[in-house]
Structure formats: structure tokens, C-alpha cells
Design a protein around this motif. Structure first.
Motif, PDB file in Angstrom:
ATOM      1  N   UNK A   7      13.844  16.809  11.801  1.00  0.00           N
ATOM      2  CA  UNK A   7      14.329  15.959  12.893  1.00  0.00           C
ATOM      3  C   UNK A   7      15.507  16.592  13.638  1.00  0.00           C
ATOM      4  N   UNK A   8      16.150  17.595  13.038  1.00  0.00           N
ATOM      5  CA  UNK A   8      17.271  18.256  13.718  1.00  0.00           C
ATOM      6  C   UNK A   8      16.776  19.331  14.694  1.00  0.00           C
ATOM      7  N   UNK A   9      15.610  19.887  14.356  1.00  0.00           N
ATOM      8  CA  UNK A   9      15.035  20.936  15.215  1.00  0.00           C
ATOM      9  C   UNK A   9      13.595  21.111  14.774  1.00  0.00           C
ATOM     10  N   UNK A  10      12.658  21.060  15.742  1.00  0.00           N
ATOM     11  CA  UNK A  10      11.259  21.002  15.339  1.00  0.00           C
ATOM     12  C   UNK A  10      10.468  22.292  15.566  1.00  0.00           C
ATOM     13  N   UNK A  11      10.765  23.035  16.656  1.00  0.00           N
ATOM     14  CA  UNK A  11       9.890  24.151  17.026  1.00  0.00           C
ATOM     15  C   UNK A  11       9.981  25.307  16.009  1.00  0.00           C
ATOM     16  N   UNK A  12      11.210  25.753  15.755  1.00  0.00           N
ATOM     17  CA  UNK A  12      11.379  26.843  14.788  1.00  0.00           C
ATOM     18  C   UNK A  12      10.981  26.391  13.381  1.00  0.00           C
ATOM     19  N   UNK A  13      11.208  25.085  13.136  1.00  0.00           N
ATOM     20  CA  UNK A  13      10.835  24.526  11.840  1.00  0.00           C
ATOM     21  C   UNK A  13       9.337  24.727  11.608  1.00  0.00           C
ATOM     22  N   UNK A  60      21.334  30.545  12.367  1.00  0.00           N
ATOM     23  CA  UNK A  60      21.739  30.596  13.772  1.00  0.00           C
ATOM     24  C   UNK A  60      21.998  29.223  14.405  1.00  0.00           C
ATOM     25  N   UNK A  61      21.566  28.149  13.749  1.00  0.00           N
ATOM     26  CA  UNK A  61      21.737  26.837  14.379  1.00  0.00           C
ATOM     27  C   UNK A  61      22.874  26.064  13.702  1.00  0.00           C
ATOM     28  N   UNK A  62      23.932  25.782  14.445  1.00  0.00           N
ATOM     29  CA  UNK A  62      25.113  25.126  13.851  1.00  0.00           C
ATOM     30  C   UNK A  62      24.775  23.839  13.105  1.00  0.00           C
ATOM     31  N   UNK A  63      23.869  23.019  13.694  1.00  0.00           N
ATOM     32  CA  UNK A  63      23.531  21.740  13.051  1.00  0.00           C
ATOM     33  C   UNK A  63      22.942  21.980  11.659  1.00  0.00           C
ATOM     34  N   UNK A  64      22.178  23.069  11.546  1.00  0.00           N
ATOM     35  CA  UNK A  64      21.497  23.326  10.274  1.00  0.00           C
ATOM     36  C   UNK A  64      22.420  23.951   9.240  1.00  0.00           C
ATOM     37  N   UNK A  65      23.437  24.671   9.747  1.00  0.00           N
ATOM     38  CA  UNK A  65      24.398  25.276   8.808  1.00  0.00           C
ATOM     39  C   UNK A  65      25.050  24.182   7.971  1.00  0.00           C
ATOM     40  N   UNK A  66      25.302  23.008   8.641  1.00  0.00           N
ATOM     41  CA  UNK A  66      25.973  21.906   7.960  1.00  0.00           C
ATOM     42  C   UNK A  66      25.141  21.376   6.780  1.00  0.00           C
ATOM     43  N   UNK A  67      23.805  21.411   6.925  1.00  0.00           N
ATOM     44  CA  UNK A  67      22.974  20.827   5.861  1.00  0.00           C
ATOM     45  C   UNK A  67      22.361  21.914   4.953  1.00  0.00           C
ATOM     46  N   UNK A  68      22.960  23.104   4.968  1.00  0.00           N
ATOM     47  CA  UNK A  68      22.458  24.192   4.118  1.00  0.00           C
ATOM     48  C   UNK A  68      23.535  24.552   3.104  1.00  0.00           C
ATOM     49  N   UNK A  69      23.143  24.583   1.817  1.00  0.00           N
ATOM     50  CA  UNK A  69      24.172  24.857   0.803  1.00  0.00           C
ATOM     51  C   UNK A  69      23.869  26.144   0.017  1.00  0.00           C
ATOM     52  N   UNK A  70      24.728  26.431  -0.957  1.00  0.00           N
ATOM     53  CA  UNK A  70      24.611  27.686  -1.710  1.00  0.00           C
ATOM     54  C   UNK A  70      23.264  27.769  -2.432  1.00  0.00           C
ATOM     55  N   UNK A  71      22.817  26.621  -2.953  1.00  0.00           N
ATOM     56  CA  UNK A  71      21.540  26.633  -3.683  1.00  0.00           C
ATOM     57  C   UNK A  71      20.383  27.059  -2.768  1.00  0.00           C
ATOM     58  N   UNK A  72      20.445  26.646  -1.478  1.00  0.00           N
ATOM     59  CA  UNK A  72      19.402  27.055  -0.526  1.00  0.00           C
ATOM     60  C   UNK A  72      19.385  28.573  -0.369  1.00  0.00           C
ATOM     61  N   UNK A  73      20.596  29.147  -0.257  1.00  0.00           N
ATOM     62  CA  UNK A  73      20.648  30.602  -0.033  1.00  0.00           C
ATOM     63  C   UNK A  73      20.232  31.387  -1.259  1.00  0.00           C
ATOM     64  N   UNK A  74      20.576  30.881  -2.455  1.00  0.00           N
ATOM     65  CA  UNK A  74      20.129  31.578  -3.680  1.00  0.00           C
ATOM     66  C   UNK A  74      18.601  31.534  -3.740  1.00  0.00           C
ATOM     67  N   UNK A  75      18.040  30.349  -3.407  1.00  0.00           N
ATOM     68  CA  UNK A  75      16.587  30.212  -3.436  1.00  0.00           C
ATOM     69  C   UNK A  75      15.918  31.141  -2.414  1.00  0.00           C
TER      70      UNK A  75
END
Ligand code: HEM
Length: 229
Positions: free
Chosen positions: A40-46, A111-126
Motif C-alpha cells: 500500500x506504500x508503493x505498488x509498481x516496484x512492489x 531508495x524509497x524513504x517511506x519504505x526505509x522506515x518500515x525496514x529493519x535489521x532482520x529484513x537486511x540479514x534475510x
């Protein structure tokens, strides 16, 4: 010694960790069992991340599963060179699809500021673990030819020895380092699973398959509702 630790002990530790972590998380915070989708924050790239990633990785895993469950059928199929080529190329094409989706997904979150907020360390490790897994799998397929055949005759019996609780690490001990790393990383992903968004796999809209149809009724006077909106 290290082969025993890596190929006879680590798999069980990873499975135990997976089961324990999954159960504890489900009991403590059941509502976190979700992808926590950001569609819902961004659909096309998703779309260009999620769709290719899932088709690719699920296809690759189905081929792995066939090597485990019906190894003799894979060996029968591969007995004809043209069919062997088709299987190997299909695996590689699916892996490219998964890699394309994964890289898009990482780029989207970077690259998307809105998504940076909802991305945590566990996401990056995965992301990192999945990237390593896919790249090592592709390198294995490219540099250690006809993996679908030797998976069925060597990796499959090793996995079955683990399932039968009588581990025989000798099946994989002599394999090249790249393949060993691919196998070890797979168990690291399994151990890390309970701490990630991957838990959504366990609750994929499963209940939709058997629950009763839901009927939604409009229960307000439309005009009043429009005014108050
Ligand atoms: C998290 C689990 C795993 C993932 C996501 C994964 C992913 C991949 C990918 C993307 C490829 C390249 C595509 C292909 O050519 O088929 C691949 C190839 C391969 N994987 Fe895995 N893998 C996993 C677990 C394992 C395990 C546990 C083993 C062995 C016990 C294994 C053995 C192989 C082999 C032998 C190949 C080469 C196949 C070929 O040459 O056709 N993988 N894997």
C-alpha cells in the motif's frame, strides 16, 4: 570433525531452532505472523519485486523437492540429454527470475524513504542470506555441471539420512566448497526463519481454503453515511 559438525549437527540445531522459535513467536505475538506487506506504500516496484521473486524461488524449490522426494524419476528424466538440458536451463532461468525480484526488492527498500522506515535489521540479514543462497546455487549449477543428477544421487541420500536420524555426512563431505556453502547457508536461513517476515509462509492465506464464504452486508443508510464521511 568439521564435516560432522556442519553436516551432521548443524542441520538438527537449525531444525530445532526453527521449530522452537516459530512456536514461541506464534504463542507470544501471533499477529506478527504476516509479511507486513508494504504494497500500500508503493505498488509498481512492489509488483516487479514480489512476483518474479516468488515465481522464481518457488519453481527452484519445487525442483529441489523433486530431487529429494523422487530422485529416481529425476535420474530417469535426465537419462536423455535433451531433457537434462531442459531441466538444468529451467532451474537456472527460475533462479535468474528470483534474483531479479530480490535485487528489485532490495533497491526498492533502499531508495524509497517511506519504505526505509518500515525496514529493519532482520529484513537486511534475510535479504543478504537469500542473495548469497541464490548466487551460490547459480554458481553451483554453472560450475558443477548437471547438479540435478548428482543432487538426486548424493545430496538426496544425505538429506534422507538426516530425516532418518542416522546422519551420513560422507555423502557431502567430498563436495566442492561452493556447494558446501550453499548447503550450510540453507540451514542458516532455516534457523533465522522465525525472526523474519518469512513466517508468512506458515500462514499463507491457508484458512481461505476451507473457511465458509464471507458475505459482507451494507448496514448503514447510504446517504447518512456519505454525509458523515
Ligand atoms: C533455502 C533453501 C535453498 C534455496 C533457496 C536454494 C536455491 C537454489 C538456487 C536459486 C539454485 C540455482 C537454480 C538451479 O540451477 O536449480 C540452486 C541450485 C542448487 N542447489 Fe539449492 N537451494 C536451497 C537448498 C539446497 C540444499 C539444502 C541443497 C543440498 C542438500 C541444495 C543443492 C543445490 C544443487 C545441487 C544445485 C545445483 C542444481 C543444478 O545444477 O541444476 N540446495 N539452489
Amino acid at each position: 570433525m568439521s564435516d560432522i559438525l556442519l553436516f551432521a549437527v548443524l542441520p538438527y540445531v537449525a531444525v530445532a531452532w526453527f521449530l522452537l522459535g516459530t512456536i514461541i513467536r506464534y504463542r507470544r505475538v501471533p499477529f506478527t505472523y504476516s509479511t507486513l506487506s508494504s504494497q500500500f506504500l508503493e505498488n509498481r516496484k512492489h509488483f516487479w519485486s514480489t512476483v518474479p521473486f516468488h515465481y522464481g524461488i518457488l519453481g527452484v524449490l519445487v525442483i529441489h523437492l523433486a530431487g529429494l522426494l523422487v530422485p529416481s524419476s529425476i535420474l530417469w528424466w535426465n537419462a536423455v540429454p535433451a531433457r537434462l538440458f531442459i531441466l538444468e536451463l529451467s532451474g537456472l532461468a527460475l533462479a535468474f527470475l528470483a534474483l531479479f525480484g530480490l535485487i528489485n526488492s532490495m533497491h526498492r527498500r533502499l531508495t524509497m524513504p517511506k519504505l526505509k522506515v518500515v525496514t529493519n535489521a532482520s529484513d537486511w540479514i534475510l535479504y543478504l542470506l537469500l542473495l548469497v543462497q541464490i548466487v551460490l546455487g547459480m554458481l553451483t549449477a554453472i560450475y558443477n555441471g548437471w547438479g540435478s543428477s548428482w543432487f538426486s544421487s548424493s545430496a538426496s541420500p544425505w538429506l534422507w539420512s538426516l530425516i532418518k536420524l542416522s546422519p551420513e555426512p560422507a555423502y557431502v563431505a567430498a563436495m566442492p566448497l561452493m556447494i558446501k556453502l550453499h548447503i550450510i547457508n540453507a540451514f542458516l536461513i532455516l534457523a533465522f526463519f522465525p525472526f523474519t517476515r518469512l513466517v508468512h509462509i506458515l500462514v499463507v492465506p491457508n484458512p481461505y481454503l476451507w473457511r465458509k464464504t464471507q458475505v459482507v452486508l451494507w448496514n448503514r443508510e447510504r446517504r447518512k453515511a456519505r454525509i458523515s464521511d
